[in-house]
Design a protein around this motif. Structure first.
Motif, PDB file in Angstrom:
ATOM      1  N   GLN A  80       8.346  18.642  12.756  1.00  0.00           N
ATOM      2  CA  GLN A  80       8.186  18.269  11.431  1.00  0.00           C
ATOM      3  C   GLN A  80       7.225  16.864  11.619  1.00  0.00           C
ATOM      4  O   GLN A  80       7.830  16.056  12.229  1.00  0.00           O
ATOM      5  N   TRP A  81       6.314  16.585  10.692  1.00  0.00           N
ATOM      6  CA  TRP A  81       5.793  15.370  10.652  1.00  0.00           C
ATOM      7  C   TRP A  81       5.337  15.176   9.376  1.00  0.00           C
ATOM      8  O   TRP A  81       5.150  15.864   8.508  1.00  0.00           O
ATOM      9  N   PHE A  82       5.300  13.580   8.762  1.00  0.00           N
ATOM     10  CA  PHE A  82       4.810  13.366   7.706  1.00  0.00           C
ATOM     11  C   PHE A  82       3.392  12.707   8.216  1.00  0.00           C
ATOM     12  O   PHE A  82       3.215  11.917   9.139  1.00  0.00           O
ATOM     13  N   VAL A  83       2.362  13.056   7.203  1.00  0.00           N
ATOM     14  CA  VAL A  83       1.128  12.410   7.663  1.00  0.00           C
ATOM     15  C   VAL A  83       0.904  11.786   6.568  1.00  0.00           C
ATOM     16  O   VAL A  83       0.924  11.866   5.428  1.00  0.00           O
ATOM     17  N   ALA A  84       0.591  10.180   6.563  1.00  0.00           N
ATOM     18  CA  ALA A  84       0.807   9.147   5.306  1.00  0.00           C
ATOM     19  C   ALA A  84      -0.649   8.503   5.642  1.00  0.00           C
ATOM     20  O   ALA A  84      -1.156   8.139   6.719  1.00  0.00           O
ATOM     21  N   GLY A  85      -1.129   8.090   4.372  1.00  0.00           N
ATOM     22  CA  GLY A  85      -2.402   7.531   4.216  1.00  0.00           C
ATOM     23  C   GLY A  85      -2.532   6.662   2.716  1.00  0.00           C
ATOM     24  O   GLY A  85      -2.027   7.305   2.011  1.00  0.00           O
ATOM     25  N   ASP A  86      -3.276   5.595   2.922  1.00  0.00           N
ATOM     26  CA  ASP A  86      -3.514   4.799   1.776  1.00  0.00           C
ATOM     27  C   ASP A  86      -4.462   5.461   0.596  1.00  0.00           C
ATOM     28  O   ASP A  86      -4.672   5.216  -0.471  1.00  0.00           O
ATOM     29  N   ALA A  87      -5.276   6.263   1.333  1.00  0.00           N
ATOM     30  CA  ALA A  87      -6.345   6.881   0.223  1.00  0.00           C
ATOM     31  C   ALA A  87      -5.987   8.249  -0.282  1.00  0.00           C
ATOM     32  O   ALA A  87      -5.071   9.082   0.388  1.00  0.00           O
ATOM     33  N   PRO A  88      -6.362   8.336  -1.524  1.00  0.00           N
ATOM     34  CA  PRO A  88      -5.909   9.760  -2.155  1.00  0.00           C
ATOM     35  C   PRO A  88      -6.496  10.986  -1.363  1.00  0.00           C
ATOM     36  O   PRO A  88      -7.514  10.792  -0.847  1.00  0.00           O
ATOM     37  N   LEU A  89      -5.751  11.784  -1.430  1.00  0.00           N
ATOM     38  CA  LEU A  89      -6.203  13.192  -0.570  1.00  0.00           C
ATOM     39  C   LEU A  89      -7.122  14.210  -1.418  1.00  0.00           C
ATOM     40  O   LEU A  89      -6.938  14.626  -2.649  1.00  0.00           O
ATOM     41  N   PRO A  90      -8.334  14.083  -1.006  1.00  0.00           N
ATOM     42  CA  PRO A  90      -9.283  15.030  -1.763  1.00  0.00           C
ATOM     43  C   PRO A  90      -8.912  16.586  -1.556  1.00  0.00           C
ATOM     44  O   PRO A  90      -8.616  17.113  -0.303  1.00  0.00           O
TER      45      PRO A  90
END
Length: 182
Positions: free
Chosen positions: A67-77
């Motif tokens: 299991q992983w979390f994929v995180a980022g600052d930009a909204p997800l298109p």
């Protein structure tokens, strides 16, 4: 027809810059995207698929066995999620958690001391180096702690508990500063 609800960041504008010289900072991080990925795919292969889906600036954090979390600052298109879901078909499942989780940054030379007041995770750099993550509790609230730098951490918390966690972190910081511990 009534207006549709508008997204409002839970911790909009929340900041805590400790007392002068304390070296402690809390900040609400952008509510960009957070994906929960479950399956038999290695992090390197997942990273390659993230690049293809336009999510190259995202970070991958271990959240449990396969299991992983994929995180980022930009909204997800939406198209990016579709591309990733299609690419991972048969290897992993992807669940968009962007609406349900909030990230809080804790940084400064006293960040480890502050977090040690709320969790039993050993945050010493020799045990918990940069890039490490752990699912744990801070007080009574379930969080994922990620070391993002030598003196910086990121806490991911369910959205409905974000304000409570924020208040708890601010209280712990103020108490420690008052006692001279931070």
């Amino acid at each position: 027809m009534p207006d549709l609800p508008q997204h409002r960041p839970v911790l909009a504008g929340a900041r805590y810059n400790g007392m002068a010289g304390s070296g402690l900072r809390l900040e609400a991080l952008p509510e960009g995207h957070l994906l929960h990925v479950l399956g038999a795919i290695q992090p390197a292969a997942l990273a390659a698929e993230l690049v293809k889906a336009g999510l190259a600036n995202s970070s991958i954090r271990t959240a449990g066995f396969r299991q992983w979390f994929v995180a980022g600052d930009a909204p997800l298109p939406p198209a990016g999620l579709d591309v990733l879901t299609t690419a991972l078909a048969g290897k992993a499942f992807v669940m968009d958690q962007s609406h349900g989780r909030v990230r809080i940054g804790v940084s400064g030379r006293s960040s480890r001391l502050l977090l040690s007041k709320g969790t039993a995770v050993d945050l010493d750099p020799s045990v918990f180096p940069e890039g490490s993550s752990a699912m744990t509790m801070v007080g009574q609230i379930s969080v994922q702690i990620v070391r993002t730098g030598n003196d910086s951490f990121e806490l991911t918390v369910p959205r409905s508990f974000a304000e409570s966690l924020w208040d708890e972190l601010c209280d712990m910081a103020a108490s420690a500063e008052k006692d001279g511990g931070v």
